[in-house]
Design an enzyme around this catalytic site. Structure first.
Site, PDB file in Angstrom:
ATOM      1  N   GLU A  30       0.986  -1.172   0.085  1.00  0.00           N
ATOM      2  CA  GLU A  30       0.133   0.096  -0.085  1.00  0.00           C
ATOM      3  C   GLU A  30       1.184   1.330  -0.009  1.00  0.00           C
ATOM      4  O   GLU A  30       1.803   1.247   0.850  1.00  0.00           O
ATOM      5  CB  GLU A  30      -0.788  -0.126   1.295  1.00  0.00           C
ATOM      6  CG  GLU A  30      -2.520   0.420   0.868  1.00  0.00           C
ATOM      7  CD  GLU A  30      -3.221  -0.336   0.030  1.00  0.00           C
ATOM      8  OE1 GLU A  30      -2.895  -0.454  -1.200  1.00  0.00           O
ATOM      9  OE2 GLU A  30      -3.652  -1.563   0.406  1.00  0.00           O
ATOM     10  N   SER A  64     -26.092   7.272 -14.925  1.00  0.00           N
ATOM     11  CA  SER A  64     -25.601   6.368 -13.910  1.00  0.00           C
ATOM     12  C   SER A  64     -27.003   5.972 -13.048  1.00  0.00           C
ATOM     13  O   SER A  64     -27.754   6.890 -12.571  1.00  0.00           O
ATOM     14  CB  SER A  64     -24.493   6.883 -13.108  1.00  0.00           C
ATOM     15  OG  SER A  64     -24.403   6.109 -12.042  1.00  0.00           O
ATOM     16  N   GLY A 119     -16.622   5.116  -2.443  1.00  0.00           N
ATOM     17  CA  GLY A 119     -15.943   5.774  -1.385  1.00  0.00           C
ATOM     18  C   GLY A 119     -15.730   4.767  -0.237  1.00  0.00           C
ATOM     19  O   GLY A 119     -15.148   5.024   0.940  1.00  0.00           O
ATOM     20  N   GLY A 121     -13.172   2.660  -0.774  1.00  0.00           N
ATOM     21  CA  GLY A 121     -11.461   2.079  -1.139  1.00  0.00           C
ATOM     22  C   GLY A 121     -11.613   0.991  -1.812  1.00  0.00           C
ATOM     23  O   GLY A 121     -10.442   0.193  -1.777  1.00  0.00           O
ATOM     24  N   LEU A 122     -12.376   0.667  -2.891  1.00  0.00           N
ATOM     25  CA  LEU A 122     -12.416  -0.569  -3.489  1.00  0.00           C
ATOM     26  C   LEU A 122     -12.508  -0.140  -4.967  1.00  0.00           C
ATOM     27  O   LEU A 122     -12.424  -1.143  -5.909  1.00  0.00           O
ATOM     28  CB  LEU A 122     -13.686  -1.329  -3.306  1.00  0.00           C
ATOM     29  CG  LEU A 122     -14.018  -1.881  -1.693  1.00  0.00           C
ATOM     30  CD1 LEU A 122     -15.245  -2.553  -1.716  1.00  0.00           C
ATOM     31  CD2 LEU A 122     -12.684  -2.627  -1.494  1.00  0.00           C
ATOM     32  N   SER A 123     -11.938   0.841  -5.367  1.00  0.00           N
ATOM     33  CA  SER A 123     -11.607   1.643  -6.588  1.00  0.00           C
ATOM     34  C   SER A 123     -12.744   1.569  -7.497  1.00  0.00           C
ATOM     35  O   SER A 123     -12.789   1.079  -8.644  1.00  0.00           O
ATOM     36  CB  SER A 123     -10.542   0.826  -7.282  1.00  0.00           C
ATOM     37  OG  SER A 123      -9.302   0.617  -6.651  1.00  0.00           O
ATOM     38  N   SER A 125     -13.838   4.204  -8.692  1.00  0.00           N
ATOM     39  CA  SER A 125     -13.693   5.358  -9.853  1.00  0.00           C
ATOM     40  C   SER A 125     -12.747   4.315 -10.944  1.00  0.00           C
ATOM     41  O   SER A 125     -12.987   4.871 -12.260  1.00  0.00           O
ATOM     42  CB  SER A 125     -12.993   6.356  -9.358  1.00  0.00           C
ATOM     43  OG  SER A 125     -11.830   6.140  -8.554  1.00  0.00           O
ATOM     44  N   GLU A 157      -7.690   9.839 -14.665  1.00  0.00           N
ATOM     45  CA  GLU A 157      -7.949   9.983 -13.322  1.00  0.00           C
ATOM     46  C   GLU A 157      -6.973  11.140 -12.749  1.00  0.00           C
ATOM     47  O   GLU A 157      -7.324  11.987 -11.972  1.00  0.00           O
ATOM     48  CB  GLU A 157      -7.489   8.556 -12.450  1.00  0.00           C
ATOM     49  CG  GLU A 157      -7.522   8.707 -10.894  1.00  0.00           C
ATOM     50  CD  GLU A 157      -8.592   7.904 -10.302  1.00  0.00           C
ATOM     51  OE1 GLU A 157      -9.208   6.939 -10.932  1.00  0.00           O
ATOM     52  OE2 GLU A 157      -8.938   8.275  -9.076  1.00  0.00           O
ATOM     53  N   ASP A 169      -4.741   0.609  -9.303  1.00  0.00           N
ATOM     54  CA  ASP A 169      -5.907   0.204  -9.313  1.00  0.00           C
ATOM     55  C   ASP A 169      -6.422   0.043 -10.892  1.00  0.00           C
ATOM     56  O   ASP A 169      -7.161  -0.899 -10.833  1.00  0.00           O
ATOM     57  CB  ASP A 169      -6.823   1.162  -8.945  1.00  0.00           C
ATOM     58  CG  ASP A 169      -6.566   2.060  -7.408  1.00  0.00           C
ATOM     59  OD1 ASP A 169      -6.074   0.820  -6.636  1.00  0.00           O
ATOM     60  OD2 ASP A 169      -7.164   2.949  -7.021  1.00  0.00           O
TER      61      ASP A 169
HETATM   62  C1  GLA Z   1      -5.250   4.326  -4.063  1.00  0.00           C
HETATM   63  C2  GLA Z   1      -4.581   4.730  -5.257  1.00  0.00           C
HETATM   64  C3  GLA Z   1      -3.580   3.651  -5.747  1.00  0.00           C
HETATM   65  C4  GLA Z   1      -2.560   3.432  -4.318  1.00  0.00           C
HETATM   66  C5  GLA Z   1      -3.397   3.091  -3.269  1.00  0.00           C
HETATM   67  C6  GLA Z   1      -2.863   2.979  -1.879  1.00  0.00           C
HETATM   68  O1  GLA Z   1      -6.083   3.256  -4.399  1.00  0.00           O
HETATM   69  O2  GLA Z   1      -5.507   5.014  -6.333  1.00  0.00           O
HETATM   70  O3  GLA Z   1      -2.907   4.188  -6.562  1.00  0.00           O
HETATM   71  O4  GLA Z   1      -1.617   4.268  -4.012  1.00  0.00           O
HETATM   72  O5  GLA Z   1      -4.362   4.088  -3.050  1.00  0.00           O
HETATM   73  O6  GLA Z   1      -1.950   1.933  -2.035  1.00  0.00           O
END
Ligand code: GLA
Length: 386
Positions: A30, A64, A119, A121-123, A125, A157, A169
């Site tokens: 991370e 959406s 929101g 933290g699972l990407s 976007s 992004e 991501d």
């Molecule tokens: C977010 C960012 C990633 C990465 C993580 C942390 O998800 O989009 O590029 O930096 O935080 O690991």
């Protein structure tokens, strides 16, 4: 298929196709991606779907299910960073980045749906960007290799939506394979599929959305990134990847920068340790997963104390999951909100015990109840039909 139902409802015709792109969880590594280090994400079964069709002219129209009051129309010839804001900046940014890379994007209509919590933290976007990228390239008959799509969606992004993230991501959403985690060297951009099937060894993965929303635009993420760059500059390195061990950073006197560096160096090492465990001859056993669990918890402590990106709900979820028998747990993603990944024994209702313990811990503190999701290493973005 909800995206195509939405498409029919909003555009009054059938879509030409439906494309999907998954969210991701990260097993290890991370805040290492923008330090040219290693990451080990896997794609989730939860994803963004985009039903799409061409339309004449140079307009891109997007709606959406999650933002029902918006129907956003943009002129493909007038796109520039800052012109589109909110969620539509992601699909518009992909069109812009494709064009900037020399690919002619056709006019199109897109209807988006998602079962990825935003929101968390699972990407979500990155998933939205990647689903859009597949839809637009298919509508335009553009043959763009996946590796290039990773760069294009990341550019959307970073430059269009203005979020200074690394490459993890979009790589996860576009390159992962079911039953595998993706080892990515963020310097060379080489990647390897590492078999990752915890269920086969009696382990399970539980995602805990702590419901503390994370926003990468709020400045803390960018601050961490700047601190890492500053540490590398003071050490005379092009990036923290060049550190082979903690002793190499002895000359850094600033205690905050020293802690940031310690996290990055040790997390890179943990990625390689997890990969070695997963690749052990004979395949991973229950013991292997206990060891991976120990590394997960170690990583959480590092993110909490050295990198300082954890948040109270994540710390409480990790603590409760461990007390309920999880082999390990840690916050994932950028931090300051989002989700925790816990490695639980699949037998004896391991996941049920962890869920109950975390739910109880949140209730005692008067926090919103957490949401639980199964994390199953899944396939990358692809076309669903059409
Ligand atoms: C977010 C960012 C990633 C990465 C993580 C942390 O998800 O989009 O590029 O930096 O935080 O690991």
């Amino acid at each position: 298929m909800k995206a195509s139902a939405l498409f029919r409802e909003r555009f009054g015709r059938e879509p030409d196709g439906v494309w999907l792109a998954p969210g991701r969880a990260n097993l290890m590594g991370e805040h290492t991606d923008y330090n040219d280090g290693f990451v080990l994400p896997f794609a989730l079964g939860q994803r963004v779907t985009a039903a799409a069709a061409r339309q004449p002219g140079r307009r891109l129209t997007v709606c959406s299910r999650q933002e029902p009051s918006d129907l956003v129309e943009v002129d493909l010839d007038g796109l520039a960073p800052g012109r589109v804001t909110g969620w539509a900046a992601y699909p518009a940014g992909v069109a812009w980045a494709l064009e900037a890379a020399g690919h002619r994007v056709p006019g199109g209509c897109l209807a988006i749906d998602s079962d990825l919590p935003a929101g968390a933290g699972l990407s979500s976007s990155a998933a939205l960007e990647c689903a859009t990228a597949l839809a637009l390239t298919a509508l335009g008959g553009l043959d763009v290799p996946r590796a290039e799509l990773v760069t294009i969606t990341r550019r959307a992004e970073n430059e269009f939506a203005g979020v200074p993230t690394g490459i993890m991501d979009q790589s996860a959403s576009l390159l992962c394979r079911a039953g595998h985690a993706l080892l990515l060297d963020c310097r060379s951009l080489e990647s390897w599929q590492v078999p990752f099937d915890p269920a086969a060894a009696g382990a399970g993965l539980l995602l805990i959305n702590t419901r503390a929303r994370h926003e990468l635009t709020d400045g803390e993420y960018g601050r961490r990134r700047a601190e890492c760059e500053e540490a590398a500059r003071r050490l005379g390195l092009s990036s923290l990847r060049d550190l082979t061990g903690l002793a190499d950073a002895d000359s850094l006197t600033d205690p905050v920068l020293r802690r940031r560096v310690r996290h990055v160096v040790t997390d890179n090492q943990r990625v390689l340790e997890v990969v070695a465990l997963l690749r052990a001859p004979g395949g991973p056993s229950a013991d292997t997963y206990r060891e991976i669990g120990r590394l997960l918890t170690q990583a959480h402590v590092s993110l909490r104390d050295d990198f300082e990106v954890s948040w109270p709900e994540a710390d409480a979820a990790v603590e409760a999951a461990l007390a309920a028998g999880a082999a390990g747990a840690r916050m994932i993603g950028g931090g300051f909100g989002g989700s925790v990944l816990a490695l639980v024994p699949a037998a004896h209702q391991g996941s049920g015990r962890a869920r109950d313990a975390v739910t109880g811990a949140f209730a005692r503190r008067g926090w919103t109840a957490p949401e639980f999701l199964d994390a199953v290493p899944s396939d990358s973005a692809r076309q669903l039909s059409g």
